[in-house]
Design an enzyme around this catalytic site. Structure first.
Site, PDB file in Angstrom:
ATOM      1  N   HIS A  71      35.010  81.372  30.651  1.00 29.11           N
ATOM      2  CA  HIS A  71      35.897  81.423  29.475  1.00 29.11           C
ATOM      3  C   HIS A  71      35.917  82.837  28.883  1.00 29.11           C
ATOM      4  CE1 HIS A  71      34.603  76.977  29.022  1.00 29.11           C
ATOM      5  NE2 HIS A  71      35.865  76.941  29.373  1.00 29.11           N
ATOM      6  N   LYS A 105      36.436  63.866  25.181  1.00 31.22           N
ATOM      7  CA  LYS A 105      35.148  64.144  25.814  1.00 31.22           C
ATOM      8  C   LYS A 105      34.001  63.846  24.854  1.00 31.22           C
ATOM      9  CE  LYS A 105      36.864  67.603  28.993  1.00 31.22           C
ATOM     10  NZ  LYS A 105      36.890  69.006  29.390  1.00 31.22           N
ATOM     11  N   ARG A 116      41.196  77.554  37.699  1.00 26.76           N
ATOM     12  CA  ARG A 116      40.046  77.794  38.569  1.00 26.76           C
ATOM     13  C   ARG A 116      40.354  77.500  40.024  1.00 26.76           C
ATOM     14  NH1 ARG A 116      36.164  73.843  35.844  1.00 26.76           N
ATOM     15  NH2 ARG A 116      38.181  72.829  35.741  1.00 26.76           N
ATOM     16  N   SER A 119      31.927  73.504  32.064  1.00 21.12           N
ATOM     17  CA  SER A 119      30.936  73.285  31.004  1.00 21.12           C
ATOM     18  C   SER A 119      30.026  72.102  31.328  1.00 21.12           C
ATOM     19  CB  SER A 119      31.648  73.062  29.666  1.00 21.12           C
ATOM     20  OG  SER A 119      32.388  74.211  29.339  1.00 21.12           O
TER      21      SER A 119
END
Ligand code: COA
Length: 165
Positions: free
Chosen positions: A18, A42, A91, A129
């Site tokens: 990030h 989440k 990504r 993450s």
């Protein structure tokens, strides 16, 4: 007109991947606002305040970058801050379908802003993450992937699971 980008995410926690995106965006845009989602589907390990603080601490050197929390629709936040771009990191090809959908919907909701995709640097393309949290929770070394502030916070969060031998 100044170019103002919003970089939204959960950032649970912020990673070097990030930070790399923000650093590169800070050279392109006049102003970058890292938008930390407060309401997310989440189940986050860190509170919104913690996630915001980690982002602020690790991005402090970038003078045209600020970190804000946001609730609800991203489109409303984009409009509220008068941004003309939404920045997203890509990504892998697998990210694309979801990102394309998100970009299309955001374009519909806030037509004045464009989604800009930036490829994640190669050596961060396989991190996320949740993977970082998993490694840290199992006592692994994440120092290559996160800022020392975040590394220490992760170690502290999972200390009870990883008692020192
Ligand atoms: N380097 C490393 N990891 C990266 C990365 C990078 N450059 N870019 C993304 N990732 C990781 C993230 O850490 C995250 O990992 P995780 O799934 O393990 O937590 C994963 O890739 C996905 O991240 P991201 O694509 O940023 O999604 P997000 O869940 O963090 O954020 C929101 C999604 C918050 C932007 C989106 O849900 C949103 O806009 N919500 C607001 C509500 C709304 O407006 N909904 C309608 C949308 S049209």
């Amino acid at each position: 007109m100044s170019n103002r980008a919003i970089y939204p995410g959960t950032f649970d926690p912020i990673t070097n991947g990030h930070i790399d995106i923000v650093a590169r965006a800070a050279r392109i845009f006049d102003h970058v606002i890292v938008a930390v989602a407060a309401s997310t589907s989440k189940n986050t390990a860190f509170s919104t305040d913690e996630r915001v603080q980690f982002a602020r601490d690790t991005l402090a050197e970038y003078k045209n970058v600020e970190v804000q929390r946001f609730e609800g629709l991203l489109a409303n936040f984009v409009r509220q801050w008068g941004a003309n771009a939404v920045l997203r990191g890509l990504r892998a090809v697998s990210d694309f379908e979801y990102e394309f959908q998100l970009a299309g919907m955001n374009k519909h909701l806030v037509p004045e802003a464009e989604t800009i995709f930036m490829p994640t640097r190669e050596n961060y393309s396989y991190i996320s993450s949740s993977l970082i949290r998993e490694i840290a929770s199992l006592g692994g070394d994440v120092s290559e992937f996160v800022h020392p502030i975040v590394r220490d916070a992760l170690a502290e969060r999972f200390a009870s699971r990883n008692p020192k031998k």
